[in-house]
Design a protein around this motif. Structure first.
Motif, PDB file in Angstrom:
ATOM      1  N   TRP A 190       1.486  -2.044  12.356  1.00  0.00           N
ATOM      2  CA  TRP A 190       0.442  -1.320  11.846  1.00  0.00           C
ATOM      3  C   TRP A 190      -0.979  -1.057  12.566  1.00  0.00           C
ATOM      4  N   LYS A 245      -4.722   0.564   8.670  1.00  0.00           N
ATOM      5  CA  LYS A 245      -3.724   0.286   7.795  1.00  0.00           C
ATOM      6  C   LYS A 245      -3.801  -1.406   7.322  1.00  0.00           C
ATOM      7  N   GLU A 298      -6.737  -1.929   5.215  1.00  0.00           N
ATOM      8  CA  GLU A 298      -6.528  -1.378   3.848  1.00  0.00           C
ATOM      9  C   GLU A 298      -5.584  -2.721   3.076  1.00  0.00           C
ATOM     10  N   THR A 356       0.876  -1.231  -0.168  1.00  0.00           N
ATOM     11  CA  THR A 356       0.179  -0.189   0.099  1.00  0.00           C
ATOM     12  C   THR A 356       0.946   1.158   0.087  1.00  0.00           C
TER      13      THR A 356
END
Length: 86
Positions: A71, A75, A78, A61
């Motif tokens: 993370w 995130k 995602e 990403t």
């Protein structure tokens, strides 16, 4: 560390000097063994270094990361929904 001398003899002081040279030459590695082959006035040195851990870095990403354990939840979500091209 194992030191092997073939083809002649070396004093302990000379062996220690070759060991010190190896640590100067490979400062970030751990020396496993040193083979010294004596040929008259010349010596051949052969080092065996311990394997180093390899850290994988990927682009996920848009970020270069080694792993995702630091993370946050957004995130991580995602990354879970992105299209993976194999």
């Amino acid at each position: 560390m194992k030191v092997t001398v073939t083809g002649g003899t070396l004093s302990q002081q000379e062996q220690d000097a070759y060991i010190a040279r190896a640590y100067r030459k490979y400062p970030h590695n751990q020396l496993e063994s040193l083979e010294i082959h004596v040929d008259g006035d010349y010596v051949d040195l052969s080092y065996t270094l311990q394997p180093q851990k390899f850290g994988r870095i990927r682009r996920i990403t848009g970020y270069l990361v080694g792993d995702m354990d630091r993370w946050n939840d957004a995130k991580t979500a995602e990354e879970a929904v992105r299209v993976k091209h194999i």
